[in-house]
Design a protein around this motif. Sequence first.
Motif, mmCIF file in Angstrom:
data_model
loop_
_atom_site.group_PDB
_atom_site.id
_atom_site.type_symbol
_atom_site.label_atom_id
_atom_site.label_comp_id
_atom_site.label_asym_id
_atom_site.label_seq_id
_atom_site.Cartn_x
_atom_site.Cartn_y
_atom_site.Cartn_z
ATOM 1 N N ASN A 212 0.803 -1.221 0.000
ATOM 2 C CA ASN A 212 0.000 0.000 0.000
ATOM 3 C C ASN A 212 0.836 1.271 0.000
ATOM 4 O O ASN A 212 0.352 2.318 -0.424
ATOM 5 C CB ASN A 212 -0.954 0.011 1.191
ATOM 6 C CG ASN A 212 -2.016 -1.047 1.078
ATOM 7 O OD1 ASN A 212 -2.315 -1.519 -0.018
ATOM 8 N ND2 ASN A 212 -2.573 -1.457 2.197
ATOM 9 N N VAL A 213 2.078 1.214 0.453
ATOM 10 C CA VAL A 213 2.920 2.419 0.428
ATOM 11 C C VAL A 213 3.327 2.775 -0.993
ATOM 12 O O VAL A 213 3.815 3.874 -1.242
ATOM 13 C CB VAL A 213 4.174 2.282 1.326
ATOM 14 C CG1 VAL A 213 3.795 1.995 2.756
ATOM 15 C CG2 VAL A 213 5.138 1.245 0.800
ATOM 16 N N LEU A 214 3.126 1.871 -1.950
ATOM 17 C CA LEU A 214 3.538 2.088 -3.336
ATOM 18 C C LEU A 214 2.387 2.441 -4.263
ATOM 19 O O LEU A 214 2.611 2.831 -5.408
ATOM 20 C CB LEU A 214 4.224 0.823 -3.863
ATOM 21 C CG LEU A 214 5.397 0.309 -3.027
ATOM 22 C CD1 LEU A 214 5.818 -1.070 -3.503
ATOM 23 C CD2 LEU A 214 6.549 1.290 -3.053
ATOM 24 N N THR A 215 1.156 2.298 -3.810
ATOM 25 C CA THR A 215 -0.011 2.507 -4.667
ATOM 26 C C THR A 215 -0.618 3.884 -4.440
ATOM 27 O O THR A 215 -0.425 4.515 -3.410
ATOM 28 C CB THR A 215 -1.094 1.449 -4.405
ATOM 29 O OG1 THR A 215 -1.517 1.527 -3.046
ATOM 30 C CG2 THR A 215 -0.579 0.055 -4.691
ATOM 31 N N ARG A 216 -1.375 4.333 -5.403
ATOM 32 C CA ARG A 216 -2.048 5.622 -5.257
ATOM 33 C C ARG A 216 -3.416 5.421 -4.619
ATOM 34 O O ARG A 216 -3.926 4.293 -4.551
ATOM 35 C CB ARG A 216 -2.154 6.332 -6.586
ATOM 36 C CG ARG A 216 -2.948 5.589 -7.618
ATOM 37 C CD ARG A 216 -2.912 6.297 -8.934
ATOM 38 N NE ARG A 216 -3.935 5.697 -9.779
ATOM 39 C CZ ARG A 216 -4.411 6.236 -10.853
ATOM 40 N NH1 ARG A 216 -3.973 7.387 -11.263
ATOM 41 N NH2 ARG A 216 -5.335 5.633 -11.554
ATOM 42 N N TYR A 217 -4.016 6.498 -4.211
ATOM 43 C CA TYR A 217 -5.290 6.431 -3.483
ATOM 44 C C TYR A 217 -6.510 6.565 -4.383
ATOM 45 O O TYR A 217 -7.614 6.314 -3.952
ATOM 46 C CB TYR A 217 -5.338 7.516 -2.409
ATOM 47 C CG TYR A 217 -4.250 7.352 -1.383
ATOM 48 C CD1 TYR A 217 -4.240 6.257 -0.532
ATOM 49 C CD2 TYR A 217 -3.219 8.268 -1.284
ATOM 50 C CE1 TYR A 217 -3.234 6.077 0.396
ATOM 51 C CE2 TYR A 217 -2.212 8.097 -0.356
ATOM 52 C CZ TYR A 217 -2.222 7.004 0.489
ATOM 53 O OH TYR A 217 -1.226 6.829 1.401
ATOM 54 N N ARG A 218 -6.321 6.965 -5.630
ATOM 55 C CA ARG A 218 -7.456 7.140 -6.543
ATOM 56 C C ARG A 218 -7.768 5.832 -7.267
ATOM 57 O O ARG A 218 -6.849 5.110 -7.660
ATOM 58 C CB ARG A 218 -7.134 8.218 -7.562
ATOM 59 C CG ARG A 218 -6.979 9.590 -6.964
ATOM 60 C CD ARG A 218 -6.781 10.623 -8.065
ATOM 61 N NE ARG A 218 -5.734 10.187 -8.991
ATOM 62 C CZ ARG A 218 -4.605 10.835 -9.179
ATOM 63 N NH1 ARG A 218 -4.344 11.931 -8.531
ATOM 64 N NH2 ARG A 218 -3.717 10.385 -10.044
ATOM 65 N N GLY B 39 -11.657 0.634 -10.183
ATOM 66 C CA GLY B 39 -11.074 -0.441 -9.388
ATOM 67 C C GLY B 39 -9.788 -0.019 -8.711
ATOM 68 O O GLY B 39 -9.310 1.105 -8.846
ATOM 69 N N ASP B 40 -9.222 -0.941 -8.005
ATOM 70 C CA ASP B 40 -7.973 -0.732 -7.297
ATOM 71 C C ASP B 40 -6.835 -0.661 -8.314
ATOM 72 O O ASP B 40 -6.688 -1.556 -9.138
ATOM 73 C CB ASP B 40 -7.769 -1.900 -6.327
ATOM 74 C CG ASP B 40 -6.808 -1.578 -5.229
ATOM 75 O OD1 ASP B 40 -6.254 -0.472 -5.213
ATOM 76 O OD2 ASP B 40 -6.604 -2.446 -4.369
ATOM 77 N N PRO B 41 -5.997 0.367 -8.272
ATOM 78 C CA PRO B 41 -4.963 0.552 -9.290
ATOM 79 C C PRO B 41 -3.659 -0.198 -9.021
ATOM 80 O O PRO B 41 -2.642 0.111 -9.600
ATOM 81 C CB PRO B 41 -4.723 2.058 -9.238
ATOM 82 C CG PRO B 41 -4.952 2.396 -7.812
ATOM 83 C CD PRO B 41 -6.085 1.499 -7.369
ATOM 84 N N MET B 42 -3.676 -1.213 -8.167
ATOM 85 C CA MET B 42 -2.432 -1.845 -7.728
ATOM 86 C C MET B 42 -1.726 -2.679 -8.789
ATOM 87 O O MET B 42 -0.576 -3.044 -8.612
ATOM 88 C CB MET B 42 -2.686 -2.704 -6.505
ATOM 89 C CG MET B 42 -3.533 -3.904 -6.750
ATOM 90 S SD MET B 42 -3.917 -4.655 -5.189
ATOM 91 C CE MET B 42 -5.286 -5.648 -5.651
ATOM 92 N N HIS B 43 -2.356 -2.981 -9.906
ATOM 93 C CA HIS B 43 -1.722 -3.822 -10.908
ATOM 94 C C HIS B 43 -0.907 -3.034 -11.928
ATOM 95 O O HIS B 43 -0.330 -3.616 -12.829
ATOM 96 C CB HIS B 43 -2.764 -4.674 -11.628
ATOM 97 C CG HIS B 43 -3.458 -5.629 -10.708
ATOM 98 N ND1 HIS B 43 -2.821 -6.680 -10.112
ATOM 99 C CD2 HIS B 43 -4.723 -5.656 -10.250
ATOM 100 C CE1 HIS B 43 -3.656 -7.329 -9.325
ATOM 101 N NE2 HIS B 43 -4.817 -6.727 -9.395
ATOM 102 N N THR B 44 -0.852 -1.731 -11.791
ATOM 103 C CA THR B 44 -0.109 -0.899 -12.728
ATOM 104 C C THR B 44 0.836 0.053 -12.003
ATOM 105 O O THR B 44 1.054 1.166 -12.437
ATOM 106 C CB THR B 44 -1.076 -0.089 -13.603
ATOM 107 O OG1 THR B 44 -1.925 0.683 -12.749
ATOM 108 C CG2 THR B 44 -1.914 -0.978 -14.493
ATOM 109 N N VAL B 45 1.405 -0.378 -10.935
ATOM 110 C CA VAL B 45 2.297 0.454 -10.139
ATOM 111 C C VAL B 45 3.721 0.307 -10.664
ATOM 112 O O VAL B 45 4.246 -0.796 -10.759
ATOM 113 C CB VAL B 45 2.241 0.047 -8.646
ATOM 114 C CG1 VAL B 45 3.221 0.837 -7.828
ATOM 115 C CG2 VAL B 45 0.826 0.220 -8.116
ATOM 116 N N LEU B 46 4.345 1.421 -11.013
ATOM 117 C CA LEU B 46 5.728 1.396 -11.464
ATOM 118 C C LEU B 46 6.642 1.570 -10.247
ATOM 119 O O LEU B 46 6.429 2.470 -9.442
ATOM 120 C CB LEU B 46 5.983 2.521 -12.475
ATOM 121 C CG LEU B 46 5.139 2.449 -13.744
ATOM 122 C CD1 LEU B 46 5.420 3.668 -14.612
ATOM 123 C CD2 LEU B 46 5.420 1.169 -14.506
ATOM 124 N N VAL B 47 7.645 0.689 -10.139
ATOM 125 C CA VAL B 47 8.562 0.725 -9.002
ATOM 126 C C VAL B 47 9.989 0.469 -9.476
ATOM 127 O O VAL B 47 10.204 -0.017 -10.576
ATOM 128 C CB VAL B 47 8.206 -0.313 -7.905
ATOM 129 C CG1 VAL B 47 6.845 -0.053 -7.321
ATOM 130 C CG2 VAL B 47 8.328 -1.738 -8.433
#
Length: 99
Positions: free
Chosen positions: A73-79, A86-94
Motif C-alpha cells: 500500500n505504500v507504493l499505490t495511489r489512493y485514486r 477499481g484498485d490501481p495496484m496492478h499498474t504500479v511502477l517501481v
Amino acid sequence: MKEVAPQEVWINPIDAEARGIRNGDRVFVYNGRGKTHVPARVTPRIIPGVVHLSEGAWYTPDADGTDQAGCVNVLTRYRPSPLAKGDPMHTVLVEVEKA
C-alpha cells in the motif's frame, strides 16, 4: 501465515542479476509514493521487467517512514482506476535495489 507464505518481492533472475540481487537478499522497493524493505525471491516464475509483491502485510514504518514489512500500500495511489473504478495496484511502477 509468515511461515507458509513469507512476504517477499518476486523478481526475475535477469533483473536480479542486473541489480546484484540474490535470492533472500533484503531489497528496497520504491517509487515516488513510498518505500518498503523486503526479502527478494529470485525466480523465473515472474517475467523480466515485472515484480510481484503480495498484499496483506501490515504497514510497519521505521523512524524514516520506510516500511519494514513489505506493505504494498505504500507504493499505490489512493485514486481508483479511471474506467472501472477499481484498485490501481496492478499498474504500479517501481524500482528495486539491493539494501
